[in-house]
Motif scaffolding. Structure first.
Motif, PDB file in Angstrom:
ATOM      1  N   VAL A  48      -1.729  -0.550  -8.603  1.00 15.29           N
ATOM      2  CA  VAL A  48      -0.199  -1.426  -8.749  1.00 15.29           C
ATOM      3  C   VAL A  48       0.768  -0.543  -8.093  1.00 15.29           C
ATOM      4  O   VAL A  48       1.017  -1.008  -6.850  1.00 15.29           O
ATOM      5  N   ARG A  49       0.928   0.776  -8.871  1.00 10.57           N
ATOM      6  CA  ARG A  49       2.105   1.321  -8.565  1.00 10.57           C
ATOM      7  C   ARG A  49       1.139   1.677  -7.164  1.00 10.57           C
ATOM      8  O   ARG A  49       2.652   2.056  -5.923  1.00 10.57           O
ATOM      9  N   CYS A  50       0.903   2.462  -6.617  1.00 10.80           N
ATOM     10  CA  CYS A  50      -0.259   2.955  -5.562  1.00 10.80           C
ATOM     11  C   CYS A  50       0.293   1.262  -4.248  1.00 10.80           C
ATOM     12  O   CYS A  50       0.492   2.378  -3.543  1.00 10.80           O
ATOM     13  N   GLU A  51      -0.459   0.995  -4.545  1.00 13.17           N
ATOM     14  CA  GLU A  51      -0.084  -1.059  -3.827  1.00 13.17           C
ATOM     15  C   GLU A  51       1.052  -0.749  -3.236  1.00 13.17           C
ATOM     16  O   GLU A  51       1.506  -1.190  -1.892  1.00 13.17           O
ATOM     17  N   SER A  52       2.016  -0.858  -3.739  1.00 17.79           N
ATOM     18  CA  SER A  52       3.640  -0.677  -3.842  1.00 17.79           C
ATOM     19  C   SER A  52       4.433   0.610  -3.167  1.00 17.79           C
ATOM     20  O   SER A  52       4.737  -0.108  -2.169  1.00 17.79           O
ATOM     21  N   ARG A  53       3.976   1.360  -3.147  1.00 19.10           N
ATOM     22  CA  ARG A  53       4.793   2.729  -2.873  1.00 19.10           C
ATOM     23  C   ARG A  53       3.958   3.317  -1.764  1.00 19.10           C
ATOM     24  O   ARG A  53       4.285   3.366  -0.316  1.00 19.10           O
ATOM     25  N   THR A  83       3.691  10.188   3.620  1.00 14.63           N
ATOM     26  CA  THR A  83       3.744   9.584   3.536  1.00 14.63           C
ATOM     27  C   THR A  83       4.894   8.174   3.641  1.00 14.63           C
ATOM     28  O   THR A  83       5.749   9.736   3.794  1.00 14.63           O
ATOM     29  N   PHE A  84       4.909   7.490   4.088  1.00 13.57           N
ATOM     30  CA  PHE A  84       6.135   6.553   4.471  1.00 13.57           C
ATOM     31  C   PHE A  84       6.544   6.294   3.253  1.00 13.57           C
ATOM     32  O   PHE A  84       7.995   7.149   2.877  1.00 13.57           O
ATOM     33  N   GLY A  85       6.751   6.134   1.889  1.00  5.60           N
ATOM     34  CA  GLY A  85       7.353   6.112   0.613  1.00  5.60           C
ATOM     35  C   GLY A  85       7.593   7.721   0.234  1.00  5.60           C
ATOM     36  O   GLY A  85       9.076   7.547  -0.120  1.00  5.60           O
ATOM     37  N   GLU A 120       7.274  11.600  11.337  1.00  6.35           N
ATOM     38  CA  GLU A 120       5.695  11.449  11.064  1.00  6.35           C
ATOM     39  C   GLU A 120       5.800  10.540  10.653  1.00  6.35           C
ATOM     40  O   GLU A 120       4.562   9.404  11.027  1.00  6.35           O
ATOM     41  N   CYS A 121       7.026   8.923  10.730  1.00  4.02           N
ATOM     42  CA  CYS A 121       6.345   7.813   9.826  1.00  4.02           C
ATOM     43  C   CYS A 121       5.843   6.931  11.605  1.00  4.02           C
ATOM     44  O   CYS A 121       4.696   6.163  11.499  1.00  4.02           O
ATOM     45  N   GLU A 130      -1.901   0.964   5.340  1.00  2.00           N
ATOM     46  CA  GLU A 130      -2.831   2.018   6.084  1.00  2.00           C
ATOM     47  C   GLU A 130      -3.366   2.828   5.167  1.00  2.00           C
ATOM     48  O   GLU A 130      -4.283   3.387   5.884  1.00  2.00           O
ATOM     49  N   GLU A 131      -1.907   3.434   4.833  1.00  2.00           N
ATOM     50  CA  GLU A 131      -1.671   4.201   3.853  1.00  2.00           C
ATOM     51  C   GLU A 131      -3.137   4.677   2.207  1.00  2.00           C
ATOM     52  O   GLU A 131      -3.744   5.253   1.909  1.00  2.00           O
ATOM     53  N   LEU A 132      -3.515   3.568   1.932  1.00  2.00           N
ATOM     54  CA  LEU A 132      -4.411   3.137   0.989  1.00  2.00           C
ATOM     55  C   LEU A 132      -5.721   3.551   1.626  1.00  2.00           C
ATOM     56  O   LEU A 132      -6.442   4.055   0.512  1.00  2.00           O
ATOM     57  N   PRO A 133      -6.119   3.420   2.451  1.00  2.00           N
ATOM     58  CA  PRO A 133      -7.509   3.781   2.482  1.00  2.00           C
ATOM     59  C   PRO A 133      -7.747   5.110   2.343  1.00  2.00           C
ATOM     60  O   PRO A 133      -8.929   5.934   1.758  1.00  2.00           O
ATOM     61  N   THR A 134      -7.150   5.807   3.221  1.00  2.00           N
ATOM     62  CA  THR A 134      -6.733   7.065   3.034  1.00  2.00           C
ATOM     63  C   THR A 134      -6.880   7.873   1.296  1.00  2.00           C
ATOM     64  O   THR A 134      -7.392   9.059   1.042  1.00  2.00           O
ATOM     65  N   LEU A 135      -6.167   6.603   1.016  1.00  2.00           N
ATOM     66  CA  LEU A 135      -5.689   7.631  -0.742  1.00  2.00           C
ATOM     67  C   LEU A 135      -6.717   7.176  -2.066  1.00  2.00           C
ATOM     68  O   LEU A 135      -7.184   8.648  -2.237  1.00  2.00           O
TER      69      LEU A 135
END
Length: 273
Positions: free
Chosen positions: A71-76, A139-141, A164-165, A80-85
């Motif tokens: 959940v913390r990953c999904e909120s941060r 990342t954006f976060g 970068e963003c 588009e960044e999650l698949p790379t993570l």
């Protein structure tokens, strides 16, 4: 208020049964599991790591809670960044979160010294490009927490974070970047920058030579440039290539008066007196 184990606690009621000698003391460990998770969910990740050091029960609860870290990953991270993570070699969501955060902190720490300069100082774009290279992959976060939210971040570092963003995949929409700057209280978001480009001259049909290099200047506040000229950030990420012969950038601020200006002012006051 909750207190970590083995520390003085606030008291409630007058129950004589308190293992720590304080009437009605409430410890984190004595709360129902649902309440413990609700408290943890409201803590910043830095606080979670700090409190881990004070309680074995808390540490075991946090480290083994894959759902919480997901959940913390999904909120941060953006969608588009999650698949790379998820492609990271780490086997748990906690490890993925911490690796990304550490990488972002180190990247910003490495890039900051290159872009710390006084307003109106001309910075050759090769120096800016090197800072941009060090920020690659954050990342954006990371930009929000380690650059925009830091009061001491120089204007050019905020600009590099925006590049970068907005220019590197996965891209973030300009409106989201502007909202992030405002929500973070980023003072530099309202400051102006000036980018000067020397472009290769056009071919003249009536002559075998090119025309003289063209000088193009872009100036405005960071928020204004993000909204009115988002393609400029892609040009900055590409750097000095192709038709761009050279570039320089500077943060615009009030001009400093030379030291002799104060002497002249004092002389006029003395003469008037």
């Amino acid at each position: 208020r909750l207190h970590p184990p083995n520390t003085p606690r606030a008291t409630m009621g007058s129950s004589p049964e308190s293992p720590f000698g304080a009437p009605g003391a409430i410890t984190f460990d004595s709360l129902p599991l649902e309440c413990q998770r609700a408290v943890i969910d409201r803590l910043h990740w830095r606080d979670v790591l700090s409190v881990e050091q004070t309680s074995t029960h808390f540490a075991n609860l946090v480290r083994n809670d894959e759902h919480m870290w997901r959940v913390r990953c999904e909120s941060r991270f953006t969608s588009e960044e999650l698949p790379t993570l998820a492609e990271d070699e780490a086997t748990t969501w906690r490890e993925r979160f911490m690796r990304s955060v550490r990488k972002g902190m180190k990247a910003v720490s490495d890039a900051r010294p290159l872009l710390v300069c006084e307003d109106n100082t001309v910075v050759h774009f090769k120096r800016f490009e090197e800072a941009q290279r060090r920020l690659e992959g954050i990342t954006f976060g990371d930009v929000r927490e380690f650059i925009a939210a830091e009061r001491t971040s120089p204007t050019l570092l905020v600009l590099a974070g925006m590049v970068e963003c907005m220019a590197r995949e996965p891209k973030v929409q300009p409106a989201e970047v502007v909202c992030m700057l405002r929500d973070s209280g980023c003072v530099a978001g309202g400051k102006s920058v000036r980018l000067t480009q020397w472009l290769l001259g056009r071919l003249d049909p009536s002559s075998p030579f090119r025309l003289r290099n063209e000088v193009v200047t872009h100036e405005g506040s960071l928020e204004q440039l993000a909204v009115d000229n988002p393609r400029l950030f892609e040009v900055m990420l590409r750097g000095i290539k192709y038709e761009v012969r050279d570039m320089e950038v500077r943060a615009i601020g009030p001009e400093k008066k030379p030291w002799w200006a104060a002497i002249g002012t004092q002389m006029h006051i003395a003469q008037a007196a």
